[in-house]
Design an enzyme around this catalytic site. Structure first.
Site, PDB file in Angstrom:
ATOM      1  N   LYS A  35       0.816  -1.226   0.000  1.00  0.00           N
ATOM      2  CA  LYS A  35       0.000   0.000   0.000  1.00  0.00           C
ATOM      3  C   LYS A  35       0.844   1.267   0.000  1.00  0.00           C
ATOM      4  CE  LYS A  35      -0.773  -0.205   4.973  1.00  0.00           C
ATOM      5  NZ  LYS A  35      -1.703  -0.534   6.018  1.00  0.00           N
ATOM      6  N   GLY A  37       3.079   1.984  -2.000  1.00  0.00           N
ATOM      7  CA  GLY A  37       3.325   2.439  -3.370  1.00  0.00           C
ATOM      8  C   GLY A  37       4.776   2.272  -3.779  1.00  0.00           C
ATOM      9  N   CYS A  43      11.465  -1.213   7.003  1.00  0.00           N
ATOM     10  CA  CYS A  43      12.928  -1.220   7.109  1.00  0.00           C
ATOM     11  C   CYS A  43      13.554  -0.176   6.191  1.00  0.00           C
ATOM     12  CB  CYS A  43      13.456  -2.617   6.765  1.00  0.00           C
ATOM     13  SG  CYS A  43      15.229  -2.674   6.578  1.00  0.00           S
ATOM     14  N   GLY A 184      14.859   0.151  24.409  1.00  0.00           N
ATOM     15  CA  GLY A 184      15.149  -0.975  23.516  1.00  0.00           C
ATOM     16  C   GLY A 184      15.959  -0.496  22.321  1.00  0.00           C
ATOM     17  N   GLY A 187      14.793   3.044  20.936  1.00  0.00           N
ATOM     18  CA  GLY A 187      15.053   4.107  21.910  1.00  0.00           C
ATOM     19  C   GLY A 187      16.524   4.477  21.961  1.00  0.00           C
ATOM     20  N   VAL A 239       5.131   4.931  32.750  1.00  0.00           N
ATOM     21  CA  VAL A 239       4.454   6.121  32.235  1.00  0.00           C
ATOM     22  C   VAL A 239       2.958   5.995  32.503  1.00  0.00           C
ATOM     23  CG1 VAL A 239       3.904   7.337  30.121  1.00  0.00           C
ATOM     24  CG2 VAL A 239       6.207   6.480  30.485  1.00  0.00           C
ATOM     25  N   LEU A 320      13.270  -8.815  13.011  1.00  0.00           N
ATOM     26  CA  LEU A 320      14.467  -8.292  12.362  1.00  0.00           C
ATOM     27  C   LEU A 320      14.349  -8.480  10.852  1.00  0.00           C
ATOM     28  CD1 LEU A 320      17.131  -9.804  14.785  1.00  0.00           C
ATOM     29  CD2 LEU A 320      16.388  -7.428  14.679  1.00  0.00           C
ATOM     30  N   HIS A 445      46.432  -8.815  11.041  1.00  0.00           N
ATOM     31  CA  HIS A 445      46.881  -7.849  12.039  1.00  0.00           C
ATOM     32  C   HIS A 445      47.261  -6.552  11.349  1.00  0.00           C
ATOM     33  CE1 HIS A 445      48.701  -6.246  15.650  1.00  0.00           C
ATOM     34  NE2 HIS A 445      49.763  -5.918  14.916  1.00  0.00           N
TER      35      HIS A 445
HETATM   36  P1  NAI Z   1      12.206  -3.255  21.990  1.00  0.00           P
HETATM   37  O1  NAI Z   1      11.422  -4.483  22.233  1.00  0.00           O
HETATM   38  O2  NAI Z   1      13.591  -3.346  21.464  1.00  0.00           O
HETATM   39  O3  NAI Z   1      12.304  -2.406  23.353  1.00  0.00           O
HETATM   40  C1  NAI Z   1      11.170  -1.912  24.021  1.00  0.00           C
HETATM   41  C2  NAI Z   1      11.576  -1.439  25.419  1.00  0.00           C
HETATM   42  O4  NAI Z   1      10.478  -0.754  25.975  1.00  0.00           O
HETATM   43  C3  NAI Z   1      11.919  -2.572  26.364  1.00  0.00           C
HETATM   44  O5  NAI Z   1      13.098  -2.257  27.061  1.00  0.00           O
HETATM   45  C4  NAI Z   1      10.703  -2.618  27.312  1.00  0.00           C
HETATM   46  O6  NAI Z   1      11.023  -3.075  28.605  1.00  0.00           O
HETATM   47  C5  NAI Z   1      10.284  -1.151  27.328  1.00  0.00           C
HETATM   48  N1  NAI Z   1       8.891  -0.902  27.676  1.00  0.00           N
HETATM   49  C6  NAI Z   1       7.814  -1.646  27.341  1.00  0.00           C
HETATM   50  N2  NAI Z   1       6.675  -1.050  27.819  1.00  0.00           N
HETATM   51  C7  NAI Z   1       7.071   0.097  28.432  1.00  0.00           C
HETATM   52  C8  NAI Z   1       6.383   1.165  29.090  1.00  0.00           C
HETATM   53  N3  NAI Z   1       5.044   1.173  29.186  1.00  0.00           N
HETATM   54  N4  NAI Z   1       7.118   2.189  29.615  1.00  0.00           N
HETATM   55  C9  NAI Z   1       8.476   2.192  29.501  1.00  0.00           C
HETATM   56  N5  NAI Z   1       9.167   1.213  28.899  1.00  0.00           N
HETATM   57  C10 NAI Z   1       8.487   0.186  28.342  1.00  0.00           C
HETATM   58  O7  NAI Z   1      11.268  -2.355  21.055  1.00  0.00           O
HETATM   59  P2  NAI Z   1      11.592  -1.136  20.076  1.00  0.00           P
HETATM   60  O8  NAI Z   1      12.816  -0.428  20.495  1.00  0.00           O
HETATM   61  O9  NAI Z   1      10.316  -0.386  19.996  1.00  0.00           O
HETATM   62  O10 NAI Z   1      11.868  -1.847  18.711  1.00  0.00           O
HETATM   63  C11 NAI Z   1      10.818  -2.560  18.056  1.00  0.00           C
HETATM   64  C12 NAI Z   1      11.343  -3.703  17.221  1.00  0.00           C
HETATM   65  O11 NAI Z   1      12.073  -3.197  16.129  1.00  0.00           O
HETATM   66  C13 NAI Z   1      12.241  -4.623  18.021  1.00  0.00           C
HETATM   67  O12 NAI Z   1      11.675  -5.880  18.001  1.00  0.00           O
HETATM   68  C14 NAI Z   1      13.546  -4.610  17.293  1.00  0.00           C
HETATM   69  O13 NAI Z   1      13.986  -5.929  17.071  1.00  0.00           O
HETATM   70  C15 NAI Z   1      13.258  -3.928  15.958  1.00  0.00           C
HETATM   71  N6  NAI Z   1      14.345  -3.021  15.644  1.00  0.00           N
HETATM   72  C16 NAI Z   1      15.559  -3.527  15.315  1.00  0.00           C
HETATM   73  C17 NAI Z   1      16.613  -2.701  15.070  1.00  0.00           C
HETATM   74  C18 NAI Z   1      17.933  -3.295  14.725  1.00  0.00           C
HETATM   75  O14 NAI Z   1      17.986  -4.462  14.361  1.00  0.00           O
HETATM   76  N7  NAI Z   1      19.020  -2.559  14.855  1.00  0.00           N
HETATM   77  C19 NAI Z   1      16.496  -1.243  15.143  1.00  0.00           C
HETATM   78  C20 NAI Z   1      15.195  -0.818  15.524  1.00  0.00           C
HETATM   79  C21 NAI Z   1      14.161  -1.688  15.751  1.00  0.00           C
END
Ligand code: NAI
Length: 467
Positions: A35, A37, A43, A184, A187, A239, A320, A445
């Site tokens: 959707k 487009g 990603c 996470g 963040g 929160v 991922l 090295h």
């Molecule tokens: P995440 O699952 O990595 O982290 C979420 C964080 O939020 C956790 O630490 C959790 O304890 C916390 N949390 C949950 N509820 C909460 C609340 N009400 N108040 C405060 N903290 C709370 O999720 P994120 O960062 O949103 O990423 C989403 C997905 O995207 C992940 O599954 C990740 O694998 C993927 N991703 C992968 C990346 C990479 O491979 N480099 C980069 C960005 C995202």
């Protein structure tokens, strides 16, 4: 009359578009619907790729401001040009989406810009973005619609002040105070970007630690490192609400010492993602969904309904891009009658902060919980000649092996270019290798990769050479 294909793919992200290309390469007549487009999914359009473009740009800015001097380079008048930085990021995205369109053309994948939904066994109805509809038929339908940010009811997105990662890729001007909810992947990555560009960044995390799925020892080092870079963490903070007034958001939270408020100009909510299943017509066809995820046979990706398959963020496993792509390839190859599989024990994960974090296999916490006997080998980048030459000595390599067999069980790297270094560990795990195997491989090295060799040596022989 319906257009007939061998395979219809709904969703053109790294799972769906890769499956479409591979199936076409193997002689199938394929349609791919998205959707947006343009293809590439979250990603490529609003996730991994644009965030990496900003991570690279912001890291260069931070280096020019803070690291050039120690290399003997005087840089005066270093200044930000946010519109140019954002425009470069957009160009990176459009270059890559154009590339996918080119690949679809080359391999003969028919693309549809619209929303697809199951319309019965072997049938898909597409509501095209121009308002028209298209009826498609195929013996195989692949669902690859990915995921979307999980909202917090107390903090609903308004796309202006309370935002998801999508809007946080386009802040202009740089927020004065960015409040991040969730420590996470997103963040820490986007928190790093805006902290480097000048924002005060406060991260509110529900749990008593950051990065809940990362090896604890590594996560603790990451927290210290990010604090040195200026990020502030408020752990065990729940929160409870927010108020937007005059362009400022006041977030109310319950901390371990009682209620607290945090006021900033932007709030980024990133507490995980959830599969996108709404409107796909799963219920009408009787496709089983559990805890929001489409249930599949992990060997074949078939849902509870024959002829309908699902991959990527829609199904179980880490959300991922590379996991989705590998599932897409394996699915397409099986559809063409070949043998294929995905090794879920050897999927690397990377957090693109600086220094980077990269992992594969079990964490030490998991091995302890399983009661498994294991050995540990560690090597700090402080002892790496190359890291010292780069003036980038933070972090370490940690190798975990089976105590009896020396089989590699997990590797966790926090350090410069960890994202590239983890590939050697993944390869070794794929070949069911051992720490001795890595220790006896000749590493050039001076390279950072020697540090993995040294950590493996520490796990197998009990001692590294240089530490
Ligand atoms: P995440 O699952 O990595 O982290 C979420 C964080 O939020 C956790 O630490 C959790 O304890 C916390 N949390 C949950 N509820 C909460 C609340 N009400 N108040 C405060 N903290 C709370 O999720 P994120 O960062 O949103 O990423 C989403 C997905 O995207 C992940 O599954 C990740 O694998 C993927 N991703 C992968 C990346 C990479 O491979 N480099 C980069 C960005 C995202």
């Amino acid at each position: 009359m319906a257009d007939r294909f061998d395979l219809i793919v709904i969703g053109g992200g790294p799972g769906g578009y890769v499956a479409a290309i591979r199936a076409s390469q193997l002689g199938k007549k394929v349609a791919c619907i998205d959707k947006r487009g343009v293809f590439g999914g979250t990603c490529l359009n609003v996730g991994c790729i644009p965030s990496k473009a900003l991570l690279d740009s912001s890291e260069l800015y931070a280096q020019a401001k803070h690291s050039f001097a120690k290399h003997g380079i005087k840089a005066t008048g270093v200044a930000l040009d946010i519109p140019v930085m954002l425009e470069r990021k957009n160009k990176v995205v459009s270059q890559l989406t154009t590339g996918i369109a080119g690949l679809f053309k080359k391999y003969g994948v028919t693309s549809f810009a619209g929303t697809g939904a199951l319309a019965g066994p072997g049938k898909v109805k597409v509501t095209l973005n121009d308002g028209k509809t298209a009826d498609l038929e195929a013996p195989a339908i692949l669902l690859a619609t990915g995921s979307e940010p999980t909202p917090i009811p107390a903090l609903p997105f308004d796309d202006k002040n309370i935002v998801s990662s999508t809007e946080a890729l386009n802040f202009n001007p740089v927020p004065k105070h960015l409040i991040v909810v969730g420590a996470g992947y997103i963040g820490l990555e986007l928190g790093s970007v805006w902290a480097r560009l000048g924002s005060k960044v406060t991260v509110l995390e529900f749990l008593p630690r950051i990065l809940p799925l990362t090896d604890t020892e590594i996560a603790n080092q990451v927290k210290k490192s990010l604090e040195k870079q200026g990020l502030e963490f408020q752990l065990e903070t729940k929160v409870t609400g927010a108020e937007v007034k005059g362009g400022q958001v006041t977030v109310k939270a319950e901390g371990k010492d009682g209620p607290k408020t945090f006021t900033g100009d932007k709030v980024l909510v990133c507490v995980g993602r959830r599969p996108v299943t709404a409107g796909l017509g799963l219920e009408a066809l009787g496709i089983k969904v559990e805890k929001g995820k489409v249930v599949v046979n992990p060997e074949t990706f078939q849902t509870s309904v024959p002829g309908v398959f699902a991959i990527g963020d829609l199904i179980d496993g880490p959300m991922l891009a590379h996991k989705a792509s590998e599932e897409g390839i394996a699915f397409a190859e099986m559809l063409a009658g070949q043998h294929a599989h995905v090794n879920y024990d050897a999927i690397p994960s990377v957090i693109y902060i600086w220094p980077e974090v990269a992992s594969v296999g079990k964490t030490e916490d998991q091995l302890k919980a399983e009661g498994r006997e294991y050995r540990t080998g560690k090597f700090p980048f402080m002892a790496s000649g190359r890291a010292i030459a780069m003036a980038d000595t933070e972090g370490m390599v940690k190798v975990l092996t089976d105590a009896k067999t020396d089989r590699l069980l997990g590797v966790h790297i926090f350090g410069p270019r960890a994202s590239d270094m983890i590939a050697e560990a993944v390869t070794t795990m794929e070949f069911v290798g051992s720490a001795e195997d890595i220790a006896r491989i000749v590493h050039a090295h001076p390279t950072l990769s020697e540090s993995l060799g040294e950590a493996a040596r520490a796990a197998y022989f009990g001692k590294a050479i240089h530490a």
